[in-house]
Structure formats: C-alpha cells, structure tokens
Design an enzyme around this catalytic site. Structure first.
Site, PDB file in Angstrom:
ATOM      1  N   HIS A 150       0.856  -1.191   0.000  1.00 56.34           N
ATOM      2  CA  HIS A 150       0.000   0.000   0.000  1.00 56.34           C
ATOM      3  C   HIS A 150       0.891   1.240   0.000  1.00 56.34           C
ATOM      4  CE1 HIS A 150      -3.565  -2.431   1.162  1.00 56.34           C
ATOM      5  NE2 HIS A 150      -2.672  -3.123   1.824  1.00 56.34           N
TER       6      HIS A 150
ATOM      7  N   TYR B 262       3.679  -5.491  10.530  1.00 54.99           N
ATOM      8  CA  TYR B 262       3.444  -4.050  10.516  1.00 54.99           C
ATOM      9  C   TYR B 262       4.609  -3.326  11.203  1.00 54.99           C
ATOM     10  CZ  TYR B 262      -1.405  -3.857   8.802  1.00 54.99           C
ATOM     11  OH  TYR B 262      -2.528  -3.884   8.033  1.00 54.99           O
TER      12      TYR B 262
END
Length: 366
Positions: free
Chosen positions: A70, A340
């Site tokens: 992303h 993450y």
C-alpha cells in the site's frame, strides 16, 4: 489445508485464469502486510516477519522510506458519529461517543508509490479512531471481502507464485498452477474478482475488515464480528475509456474534488456471525443474511499528501483495539502486528539514514 493433487493442472487449463490471477497478485499486495506473530514468527513452520517482508519485496524495485505495501496513498482526517445501535454487540466507547476523531489513509495496492491508479482495481482504507477516554481503535480494511488463503504460510506461497518472472514479466504459470492446487479457496476470490465492480473512486468503494473480532457487550455477552464500510456515494465503475485516460493520481484528485463539495461518508456496519460461521478463517465470507447493525457514520472532511499528512508515521496495526473489542484466533489476524512493526521500522530507519532522499529526491515519505 487441503493436500495438493499428485500433479498440477495442465497449463492449457491455467491460461484463462492468468488475468484474474494477476488480480489475486494485486490482492497479495493489498494484504501484503497482514501477517506476523507478535514475537516475529508465523505459525508452526517458524516463518518470521522479516522473511515474509523479504518475500513481498522480492522482484520489486526498492522504494526506501515507503510502506512495504500500500505504498501509494493519501492521508485523510474526519470523525466518526456513533448511532448507539452497536451497544448490544460491544461496549467499546467508540460505539457510544457521538463524535470520535479520526485519522486515516486511503491507499492503492502494491509496492510502487508511483504506480498509475488505473492499473489496479483494489482499494484500501486504514483508520485510527481516538475516543475521549484516550483509547484507540485502529482498523485496516480492504475492498475485497475475504482473502485467498487462510494462513501466513499460504500467503507467502501466494506472493511467490504471483511474482513476475523476469523473462516474461508475468507470473510463472506452473508455479501459479501449483499454488491454486494447494489453495482451492483462491478460486473463490478469483470468481469474486471477475464480477465485482471496479470502482472509479475511493469514495464509492466498500471496505471490509476481512478478519473477525470478538465484541463484548456491557452484560458480558460475546459476539463474533466483522465490519464493513458502505459508501454513501453511488458506486460508479471505472470503464475502459476512463482507465486509459485517467491521470496517474486520479484517485487522490477525485477525492479532493469530492471533498470540495462536502464531507465524504460511509456507514460503518457491524456483522455478527451465526453458529457455524468460520470465525478464524478469513478466506471464507459469511452469508449475506447475518445480523447487521449500522454502528454509525464515518465522515472524512480533508485530505493531504501522505508525505506531509498526519497518517504518515502511523502504524495502522489492527490489533490495537479498545475495551469491548478483542482479536479472534484467526492466525492471519494474530500475525499482523509483527510485520506491521517490521515494515514501519524498516522505512523509518531508511528515512533516518537519508536513504529515502537519496533514492527519490524527497525528504520524507509515509
């Protein structure tokens, strides 16, 4: 996980699947950072978060200082207005407070922060909601209602199968055939991708939590939940002519134009599982007739470039949950935090060392 057949399907049967499977490859980019154990290892095979990020990065040009997936996006700010109707499903303060501050990010799949927006159909949104008692709810949602696989190991195989062969610029058909044989649920996502609308805006896209969570109400009752954002804007497909003529950054341009006319809104809908629904498997959708509650309205009021926006340095870890919401036992959900974190640490180190500026000529990146 089903065992693969003794031999993969013939390549002649696979060729019609390659275009939709390229979409699945994009989905792999869309969910690319959705895996990691809190200790950095994924499942019984001891797949580590760095190994999975390395698989994602393999075959793509490096973009120092950017998110590992992303990579292209826009920061947004707004608020969430609770309806109060979700209280029987969760006591989380976010579902009772009238005005909750929101920082978010709208994004495009893949690892290239300069990719033209019309080349991929998938969209994502990430949100950080902060209530008046100091609690946070972070959620990362995709425009796909379910995943192609149900385990981190399966995702790694998907990434590897979807990686273009340098000689052809396309995934290796034999490797993709083996992946499909080992993960038949990927076929369901492929079929969904064939018929689902390819929206022409972030604003008219529906987004899904994909993973399930557990809501706990004030009376102690527990409720398996997924959620979706349903747009107030009418869905408009991106047709072939628009796709060919669209600017490389048309998604951000379109969103800014819409904001100039007023806030952009979605209903946040909580969906409760029925007995027998898969709670810990994100590769299976729940039936449409499940209980649905409109928990409130998300209202976005401004957008800024990601390089300077408030979302730039936020890790949208979906395991940061308020009281009244908890993680399910979904291995992919449980896997998200470490990757993450690993991705965040990598890009922050690159920025701190000046590698991002050397590579792109820009001072800082999300």
């Amino acid at each position: 996980m089903p065992s693969p057949p003794s031999s993969p399907p013939p390549l002649s049967r696979l060729r019609p699947l390659l275009l939709p499977l390229a979409g699945i490859g994009a989905i792999a980019g869309t969910v690319a950072l959705a895996f990691a154990w809190s200790a950095g290892y994924l499942g019984p095979r001891a797949l580590s978060a760095p190994q999975l990020i390395n698989a994602i990065e393999h075959g793509s040009p490096p973009h120092p200082g950017f998110r590992r997936s992303h990579s292209k996006g826009t920061c947004v700010v707004g608020s969430f207005h609770a309806s109060g109707a979700a209280s029987p499903l969760s006591s989380a303060r976010v579902f009772s407070q009238q005005d909750v501050s929101v920082i978010g990010r709208l994004s495009y799949p893949g690892t290239d922060p300069h990719a033209p927006d019309a080349k991929a159909r998938f969209r994502s949104i990430a949100l950080l909601l902060r209530t008046d008692d100091g609690q946070q709810w972070r959620t990362a949602m995709n425009s796909t209602p379910f995943f192609a696989v149900s385990t981190p190991e399966g995702f790694k195989e998907q990434v590897q199968a979807s990686t273009p062969d340098p000689a052809t610029g396309k995934p290796d058909p034999a490797r993709m055939a083996a992946f499909m044989a080992a993960h038949p649920q990927a076929k369901a996502l492929q079929e969904w991708a064939k018929s689902a609308p390819w929206s022409n805006s972030w604003a008219n896209t529906s987004y899904y939590s994909v993973n399930a969570f557990i809501g706990t109400a004030a009376d102690g009752s527990r409720h398996p939940l997924r959620w979706t954002l349903r747009p107030h804007a009418a869905v408009e497909p991106l047709d072939a002519e628009q796709s060919e003529q669209a600017d490389a950054d048309f998604l951000a341009e379109d969103f800014s134009t819409r904001l100039a006319a007023g806030p952009v809104r979605w209903d946040l809908v909580l969906i409760e599982a029925a007995p027998g629904d898969p709670i810990d498997d994100p590769s299976h959708a729940w039936p449409d007739d499940r209980r649905q509650v409109v928990a409130g309205v998300l209202e976005l009021t401004s957008a800024t470039p990601q390089a300077t926006g408030e979302c730039r340095d936020i890790n949208f870890d979906p395991l940061i949950l308020p009281d009244g919401l908890a993680a399910s036992n979904d291995p992919i959900l449980a896997a998200r935090s470490a990757v993450y974190s690993q991705s965040f640490n990598r890009r922050e180190r690159e920025i701190a060392r000046g590698h991002a500026a050397e590579a792109t000529g820009e001072e800082s990146h999300p």
